[in-house]
Design a protein around this motif. Structure first.
Motif, PDB file in Angstrom:
ATOM      1  N   UNK A 116     -16.871  -2.666  19.990  1.00 12.82           N
ATOM      2  CA  UNK A 116     -17.594  -0.648  19.358  1.00 12.82           C
ATOM      3  C   UNK A 116     -18.743  -0.437  20.847  1.00 12.82           C
ATOM      4  N   UNK A 117     -19.171  -1.533  21.641  1.00 11.61           N
ATOM      5  CA  UNK A 117     -19.796  -1.384  22.594  1.00 11.61           C
ATOM      6  C   UNK A 117     -19.674  -1.047  23.778  1.00 11.61           C
ATOM      7  N   UNK A 118     -20.106   0.003  24.881  1.00  8.78           N
ATOM      8  CA  UNK A 118     -19.453   0.497  25.568  1.00  8.78           C
ATOM      9  C   UNK A 118     -19.862  -0.638  27.183  1.00  8.78           C
ATOM     10  N   UNK A 119     -20.247  -1.501  26.960  1.00 13.48           N
ATOM     11  CA  UNK A 119     -20.283  -2.232  27.976  1.00 13.48           C
ATOM     12  C   UNK A 119     -19.408  -2.959  27.941  1.00 13.48           C
ATOM     13  N   UNK A 120     -18.810  -3.341  26.839  1.00 10.17           N
ATOM     14  CA  UNK A 120     -17.521  -4.272  26.373  1.00 10.17           C
ATOM     15  C   UNK A 120     -16.159  -4.571  26.335  1.00 10.17           C
ATOM     16  N   UNK A 121     -16.262  -2.887  25.855  1.00  9.47           N
ATOM     17  CA  UNK A 121     -14.857  -2.436  25.323  1.00  9.47           C
ATOM     18  C   UNK A 121     -13.904  -2.764  25.922  1.00  9.47           C
ATOM     19  N   UNK A 122     -13.973  -1.918  26.800  1.00 14.05           N
ATOM     20  CA  UNK A 122     -12.543  -2.322  27.610  1.00 14.05           C
ATOM     21  C   UNK A 122     -12.418  -3.579  28.576  1.00 14.05           C
ATOM     22  N   UNK A 123     -13.123  -4.573  28.321  1.00  9.15           N
ATOM     23  CA  UNK A 123     -12.765  -5.713  28.024  1.00  9.15           C
ATOM     24  C   UNK A 123     -10.910  -6.372  27.417  1.00  9.15           C
ATOM     25  N   UNK A 124     -10.350  -6.960  28.058  1.00  8.77           N
ATOM     26  CA  UNK A 124      -9.124  -7.702  27.821  1.00  8.77           C
ATOM     27  C   UNK A 124      -9.571  -9.095  26.331  1.00  8.77           C
ATOM     28  N   UNK A 125      -8.851  -8.869  25.067  1.00  9.23           N
ATOM     29  CA  UNK A 125      -8.920  -9.825  24.877  1.00  9.23           C
ATOM     30  C   UNK A 125      -8.103 -10.621  24.000  1.00  9.23           C
ATOM     31  N   UNK A 126      -7.415 -11.544  24.092  1.00 10.70           N
ATOM     32  CA  UNK A 126      -6.689 -11.878  23.418  1.00 10.70           C
ATOM     33  C   UNK A 126      -6.895 -13.486  22.174  1.00 10.70           C
ATOM     34  N   UNK A 159      -0.504 -19.254  30.296  1.00  4.73           N
ATOM     35  CA  UNK A 159      -0.756 -18.171  31.452  1.00  4.73           C
ATOM     36  C   UNK A 159       0.624 -17.087  31.431  1.00  4.73           C
ATOM     37  N   UNK A 160       1.551 -17.315  30.736  1.00  6.66           N
ATOM     38  CA  UNK A 160       2.352 -15.961  30.707  1.00  6.66           C
ATOM     39  C   UNK A 160       1.336 -14.393  29.643  1.00  6.66           C
ATOM     40  N   UNK A 161       0.375 -15.377  28.976  1.00  6.56           N
ATOM     41  CA  UNK A 161      -0.517 -14.180  28.003  1.00  6.56           C
ATOM     42  C   UNK A 161      -1.157 -13.783  29.390  1.00  6.56           C
ATOM     43  N   UNK A 162      -1.783 -14.219  30.610  1.00  6.49           N
ATOM     44  CA  UNK A 162      -2.779 -14.076  31.668  1.00  6.49           C
ATOM     45  C   UNK A 162      -2.194 -13.318  32.121  1.00  6.49           C
ATOM     46  N   UNK A 163      -0.756 -13.226  32.756  1.00  9.77           N
ATOM     47  CA  UNK A 163       0.118 -12.556  33.790  1.00  9.77           C
ATOM     48  C   UNK A 163       0.066 -10.956  33.412  1.00  9.77           C
ATOM     49  N   UNK A 165      -1.726  -9.311  31.518  1.00  5.82           N
ATOM     50  CA  UNK A 165      -2.814  -8.254  31.542  1.00  5.82           C
ATOM     51  C   UNK A 165      -2.781  -8.142  32.817  1.00  5.82           C
ATOM     52  N   UNK A 166      -2.324  -9.008  34.166  1.00  4.22           N
ATOM     53  CA  UNK A 166      -3.543  -8.841  35.442  1.00  4.22           C
ATOM     54  C   UNK A 166      -2.844  -7.482  36.170  1.00  4.22           C
ATOM     55  N   UNK A 167      -3.896  -6.771  36.663  1.00  2.00           N
ATOM     56  CA  UNK A 167      -4.178  -5.673  37.285  1.00  2.00           C
ATOM     57  C   UNK A 167      -2.901  -5.918  38.924  1.00  2.00           C
ATOM     58  N   UNK A 170      -4.765  -7.889  40.849  1.00  2.00           N
ATOM     59  CA  UNK A 170      -5.295  -9.838  39.997  1.00  2.00           C
ATOM     60  C   UNK A 170      -6.004  -9.433  38.879  1.00  2.00           C
ATOM     61  N   UNK A 171      -6.399  -8.813  38.106  1.00  5.01           N
ATOM     62  CA  UNK A 171      -7.725  -8.293  37.721  1.00  5.01           C
ATOM     63  C   UNK A 171      -7.211  -8.591  35.881  1.00  5.01           C
ATOM     64  N   UNK A 172      -7.438  -8.904  35.717  1.00  7.56           N
ATOM     65  CA  UNK A 172      -7.061  -8.853  34.100  1.00  7.56           C
ATOM     66  C   UNK A 172      -7.515  -7.276  33.130  1.00  7.56           C
ATOM     67  N   UNK A 173      -6.816  -6.977  32.698  1.00  6.03           N
ATOM     68  CA  UNK A 173      -7.115  -5.383  32.550  1.00  6.03           C
ATOM     69  C   UNK A 173      -6.772  -4.949  31.188  1.00  6.03           C
ATOM     70  N   UNK A 174      -6.757  -4.241  30.032  1.00  7.23           N
ATOM     71  CA  UNK A 174      -6.360  -4.363  28.386  1.00  7.23           C
ATOM     72  C   UNK A 174      -4.668  -3.614  28.691  1.00  7.23           C
ATOM     73  N   UNK A 175      -4.090  -3.717  27.599  1.00  9.97           N
ATOM     74  CA  UNK A 175      -3.097  -3.722  27.827  1.00  9.97           C
ATOM     75  C   UNK A 175      -2.842  -1.885  27.575  1.00  9.97           C
ATOM     76  N   UNK A 176      -1.869  -0.992  27.973  1.00 11.68           N
ATOM     77  CA  UNK A 176      -1.415   0.055  27.596  1.00 11.68           C
ATOM     78  C   UNK A 176      -1.322   0.147  27.031  1.00 11.68           C
ATOM     79  N   UNK A 177      -0.190  -1.183  25.709  1.00 12.63           N
ATOM     80  CA  UNK A 177       0.381  -0.554  24.513  1.00 12.63           C
ATOM     81  C   UNK A 177      -0.185  -2.298  23.827  1.00 12.63           C
ATOM     82  N   UNK A 178      -1.197  -1.972  23.564  1.00 14.28           N
ATOM     83  CA  UNK A 178      -1.351  -3.222  22.652  1.00 14.28           C
ATOM     84  C   UNK A 178      -0.609  -4.751  21.749  1.00 14.28           C
ATOM     85  N   UNK A 179       0.460  -6.147  22.062  1.00 17.52           N
ATOM     86  CA  UNK A 179       0.799  -6.256  20.614  1.00 17.52           C
ATOM     87  C   UNK A 179       1.840  -5.536  20.545  1.00 17.52           C
TER      88      UNK A 179
END
Length: 200
Positions: A116-126, A159-163, A165-167, A170-179
């Protein structure tokens, strides 16, 4: 057929990890076999990449911190969702590891607050859990997480999960189609587990 069986048919098999008994969390420290390192080469983080770990288990926080810092990530560990959300606002993060079962605010509520927060909504979450009921609720609601790890998990699984999400930089980004393909691909990441976490 239960909801987990339906989801397995929909998403593929979940990561092959044994269900832990209801005992206090335990961390084993077996050395990583050379074969596993060859199968899943670690991709180090860009300088300054920060992960926030939100889990009420000190063992989970400690071991995830060890895994991530070995690859160059900065980490902040929080034992409840309220402190995790405060840390996210104060320090920011490139990725969040979020337990579902937490004291006070649970992981579902925390994820809704993040999105909901505009400052955090684009952070990837595992999200993480070893609790079967929490997992059923997670997959049943299909909330906006980017990936899921079932406890106990290994270093290779993290590291499988982290990899995923990396663009390219090498920076984590939100998945295009989560899960959408998380569970099916996850089984490949757990063939040679070496350091397990037993926690709820």
């Amino acid at each position: 057929m239960g909801i987990l069986d339906q989801l397995k048919n929909l998403f593929g098999s979940a990561p092959s990890v044994s269900q832990p008994p209801p005992t206090p969390e335990v961390a084993a420290t077996a050395p990583t076999p050379p074969q596993e390192r060859r199968q899943a080469p670690r991709i180090d983080a860009c300088m300054g990449t920060r992960a926030i770990i939100i889990d009420d288990s000190k063992t989970v926080c400690t071991v995830l911190r060890k895994f991530l810092r070995s690859a160059g990530y900065e980490t902040i560990e929080c034992l409840d969702a309220e402190k995790g959300l405060t840390a996210l606002q104060q320090h920011g993060a490139d990725v969040v590891f979020l337990d579902i079962v937490l004291p006070g605010m649970n992981g579902f509520a925390a994820l809704r607050a993040i999105r909901r927060d505009v400052n955090t909504r684009d952070i990837p979450v595992i999200m993480m859990s070893g609790n079967e009921q929490a997992m059923e609720q997670f997959f049943g609601t299909r909330i906006a997480a980017d990936d899921f790890m079932k406890k106990p998990f290994s270093r290779q699984e993290v590291f499988f999960r982290m990899t995923r999400l990396l663009d390219p930089s090498g920076v984590p980004r939100r998945a295009a189609h989560p899960l959408a393909h998380s569970a099916a691909e996850g089984s490949a990441a757990n063939n040679a587990p070496t350091q397990f976490l037993r926690a709820s």
